[in-house]
Design a protein around this motif. Structure first.
Motif, PDB file in Angstrom:
ATOM      1  N   MET A   1      19.423 -40.248  -4.351  1.00 53.11           N
ATOM      2  CA  MET A   1      19.826 -38.863  -4.115  1.00 53.11           C
ATOM      3  C   MET A   1      18.982 -38.240  -3.011  1.00 53.11           C
ATOM      4  SD  MET A   1      19.776 -35.637  -6.773  1.00 53.11           S
ATOM      5  CE  MET A   1      20.091 -33.977  -6.168  1.00 53.11           C
ATOM      6  N   THR A   2      19.615 -37.523  -2.095  1.00 50.70           N
ATOM      7  CA  THR A   2      18.901 -36.814  -1.050  1.00 50.70           C
ATOM      8  C   THR A   2      18.123 -35.655  -1.641  1.00 50.70           C
ATOM      9  OG1 THR A   2      20.637 -37.351   0.553  1.00 50.70           O
ATOM     10  CG2 THR A   2      19.131 -35.557   1.117  1.00 50.70           C
ATOM     11  N   LYS A   3      16.845 -35.549  -1.291  1.00 54.04           N
ATOM     12  CA  LYS A   3      16.034 -34.468  -1.828  1.00 54.04           C
ATOM     13  C   LYS A   3      16.448 -33.124  -1.245  1.00 54.04           C
ATOM     14  CE  LYS A   3      11.825 -36.930  -3.119  1.00 54.04           C
ATOM     15  NZ  LYS A   3      10.352 -36.876  -3.116  1.00 54.04           N
ATOM     16  N   ILE A   4      16.379 -32.101  -2.076  1.00 53.32           N
ATOM     17  CA  ILE A   4      16.631 -30.741  -1.629  1.00 53.32           C
ATOM     18  C   ILE A   4      15.336 -30.200  -1.029  1.00 53.32           C
ATOM     19  CG2 ILE A   4      17.257 -28.404  -2.319  1.00 53.32           C
ATOM     20  CD1 ILE A   4      18.759 -29.700  -4.711  1.00 53.32           C
ATOM     21  N   LYS A   5      15.401 -29.749   0.200  1.00 56.89           N
ATOM     22  CA  LYS A   5      14.227 -29.169   0.854  1.00 56.89           C
ATOM     23  C   LYS A   5      14.145 -27.693   0.471  1.00 56.89           C
ATOM     24  CE  LYS A   5      14.370 -32.341   4.795  1.00 56.89           C
ATOM     25  NZ  LYS A   5      15.570 -33.105   4.371  1.00 56.89           N
ATOM     26  N   LEU A   6      13.056 -27.308  -0.196  1.00 54.89           N
ATOM     27  CA  LEU A   6      12.865 -25.927  -0.633  1.00 54.89           C
ATOM     28  C   LEU A   6      11.810 -25.267   0.256  1.00 54.89           C
ATOM     29  CD1 LEU A   6      13.244 -23.558  -2.595  1.00 54.89           C
ATOM     30  CD2 LEU A   6      11.547 -24.636  -4.099  1.00 54.89           C
ATOM     31  N   PHE A   7      12.252 -24.353   1.121  1.00 56.73           N
ATOM     32  CA  PHE A   7      11.349 -23.614   1.994  1.00 56.73           C
ATOM     33  C   PHE A   7      10.749 -22.448   1.208  1.00 56.73           C
ATOM     34  CE2 PHE A   7      14.549 -25.542   4.747  1.00 56.73           C
ATOM     35  CZ  PHE A   7      13.755 -26.199   5.662  1.00 56.73           C
ATOM     36  N   ASP A  69      20.328 -30.309   7.982  1.00 54.85           N
ATOM     37  CA  ASP A  69      20.149 -31.259   6.884  1.00 54.85           C
ATOM     38  C   ASP A  69      20.818 -30.711   5.636  1.00 54.85           C
ATOM     39  OD1 ASP A  69      18.652 -32.689   8.620  1.00 54.85           O
ATOM     40  OD2 ASP A  69      16.707 -32.191   7.741  1.00 54.85           O
ATOM     41  N   SER A  70      21.157 -31.581   4.739  1.00 54.49           N
ATOM     42  CA  SER A  70      21.767 -31.148   3.485  1.00 54.49           C
ATOM     43  C   SER A  70      21.111 -31.905   2.347  1.00 54.49           C
ATOM     44  CB  SER A  70      23.270 -31.446   3.514  1.00 54.49           C
ATOM     45  OG  SER A  70      23.884 -31.080   2.308  1.00 54.49           O
ATOM     46  N   PRO A  71      20.729 -31.180   1.318  1.00 52.67           N
ATOM     47  CA  PRO A  71      20.830 -29.719   1.114  1.00 52.67           C
ATOM     48  C   PRO A  71      19.468 -29.049   1.307  1.00 52.67           C
ATOM     49  CG  PRO A  71      20.618 -30.830  -0.981  1.00 52.67           C
ATOM     50  CD  PRO A  71      20.493 -31.903   0.066  1.00 52.67           C
ATOM     51  N   ILE A  72      19.470 -27.697   1.380  1.00 54.54           N
ATOM     52  CA  ILE A  72      18.248 -26.927   1.500  1.00 54.54           C
ATOM     53  C   ILE A  72      18.321 -25.733   0.548  1.00 54.54           C
ATOM     54  CG2 ILE A  72      17.769 -27.597   3.886  1.00 54.54           C
ATOM     55  CD1 ILE A  72      18.971 -24.956   4.798  1.00 54.54           C
ATOM     56  N   ASP A  94      21.883 -18.744   4.775  1.00 54.98           N
ATOM     57  CA  ASP A  94      22.576 -19.049   3.517  1.00 54.98           C
ATOM     58  C   ASP A  94      23.869 -19.814   3.743  1.00 54.98           C
ATOM     59  OD1 ASP A  94      23.184 -16.303   4.599  1.00 54.98           O
ATOM     60  OD2 ASP A  94      24.847 -16.487   3.185  1.00 54.98           O
ATOM     61  N   GLN A  95      24.312 -19.911   4.979  1.00 53.54           N
ATOM     62  CA  GLN A  95      25.559 -20.616   5.301  1.00 53.54           C
ATOM     63  C   GLN A  95      25.311 -22.043   5.777  1.00 53.54           C
ATOM     64  OE1 GLN A  95      27.457 -18.116   8.259  1.00 53.54           O
ATOM     65  NE2 GLN A  95      27.929 -16.504   6.789  1.00 53.54           N
ATOM     66  N   ARG A  96      24.096 -22.516   5.689  1.00 54.85           N
ATOM     67  CA  ARG A  96      23.725 -23.794   6.310  1.00 54.85           C
ATOM     68  C   ARG A  96      23.425 -24.855   5.254  1.00 54.85           C
ATOM     69  NH1 ARG A  96      22.055 -22.160  11.573  1.00 54.85           N
ATOM     70  NH2 ARG A  96      21.867 -24.357  12.104  1.00 54.85           N
ATOM     71  N   HIS A  97      24.425 -25.302   4.546  1.00 50.05           N
ATOM     72  CA  HIS A  97      24.234 -26.316   3.491  1.00 50.05           C
ATOM     73  C   HIS A  97      23.209 -25.859   2.454  1.00 50.05           C
ATOM     74  CE1 HIS A  97      26.364 -29.001   6.201  1.00 50.05           C
ATOM     75  NE2 HIS A  97      25.458 -28.775   7.128  1.00 50.05           N
ATOM     76  N   THR A  98      23.169 -24.546   2.212  1.00 49.06           N
ATOM     77  CA  THR A  98      22.129 -23.961   1.370  1.00 49.06           C
ATOM     78  C   THR A  98      22.572 -23.903  -0.083  1.00 49.06           C
ATOM     79  OG1 THR A  98      21.369 -22.643   3.250  1.00 49.06           O
ATOM     80  CG2 THR A  98      20.632 -21.959   1.056  1.00 49.06           C
ATOM     81  N   LYS A  99      21.758 -24.509  -0.954  1.00 48.87           N
ATOM     82  CA  LYS A  99      22.058 -24.529  -2.386  1.00 48.87           C
ATOM     83  C   LYS A  99      21.729 -23.195  -3.045  1.00 48.87           C
ATOM     84  CE  LYS A  99      22.323 -27.777  -4.961  1.00 48.87           C
ATOM     85  NZ  LYS A  99      23.402 -28.338  -5.805  1.00 48.87           N
TER      86      LYS A  99
END
Length: 229
Positions: A1-7, A69-72, A94-99
């Motif tokens: 699974m691709t990791k979700i990048k949390l800024f 990148d997806s997802p963030i 929020d429109q950029r592959h943002t979870k």
């Protein structure tokens, strides 16, 4: 699974260091990416920002390469939540592959258009910061006022002279507002719907303005649940 990048965007006067601790405790499918602001932490030698927009632009520059990148996901506490709000309003992150977008420990941005706390004299401003829980009991008052408070006052000035506007559109990712039960801003949580054109998920934690410290484990678990649902 691709990791979700949390800024993770820090609050006034703080560095990114605190968020690095989260990586050891958060779900392995989430990668913490702490944001360091100019004049703080490892960027301490850099000049601070002249305007709040400069801060937002700088943060966008730091994250721009990740936005395809997806997802963030995003988490901002206090001033960091206001930076996040402007990233959504001006750059539509929020429109950029943002979870998920999580605003934490802050009143509605429009509140700060009428706030002038940065103009308080040193002692009243110090007491205000203490009331928020931003000064530990073992800190020397004089040293704090001399060495640390100017940075915080400058952050407050940037916030209170920004002139925030409503988003005028619906956030396109899942959106939440976290707050502390004893925080003075919690009573304003419902006002977020006027800025966001949507009623956000709301989670109230025990504690005051800095509940992300006192309730760290529960905050992390709530972030996990919200992002991974």
């Amino acid at each position: 699974m691709t990791k979700i990048k949390l800024f993770c965007i820090p609050y006034s006067g703080s560095s990114s260091m605190y968020y690095y601790q989260w990586q050891r405790e958060i779900h392995p499918d989430i990668m913490i990416i702490p944001i360091e602001l100019a004049g703080k932490g490892v960027r301490q030698g850099e000049p601070g920002y002249d305007t709040f927009d400069d801060m937002v632009d700088d943060v966008y520059t730091m994250i721009a390469s990740f936005l395809n990148d997806s997802p963030i996901a995003f988490y901002g506490h206090s001033m960091g939540a206001l930076v996040l709000y402007e990233l959504c309003r001006r750059y539509k992150v929020d429109q950029r592959h943002t979870k998920a977008v999580i605003f934490s420990g802050i009143a509605t941005p429009l509140y700060y258009n009428h706030s002038k706390s940065h103009k308080l004299p040193d002692n009243p401003f110090y007491e205000y910061i203490v009331s928020l829980g931003g000064v530990s009991e073992d800190v020397d008052r004089k040293e704090f006022i001399t060495h640390f408070m100017p940075l915080i006052r400058h952050d407050f000035q940037l916030i209170e002279t920004q002139g925030f506007q409503t988003l005028e559109r619906i956030i396109e990712s899942e959106v939440a507002v976290f707050s502390g039960r004893e925080d003075e801003f919690t009573i304003m949580v419902n006002e977020w719907k006027h800025c966001l054109s949507v009623i956000p998920f709301s989670r109230v934690f025990p504690g005051g303005h800095f509940f992300l410290h006192s309730e760290r484990y529960n905050v992390i678990k709530e972030i996990e649940a919200f992002i991974l649902k």
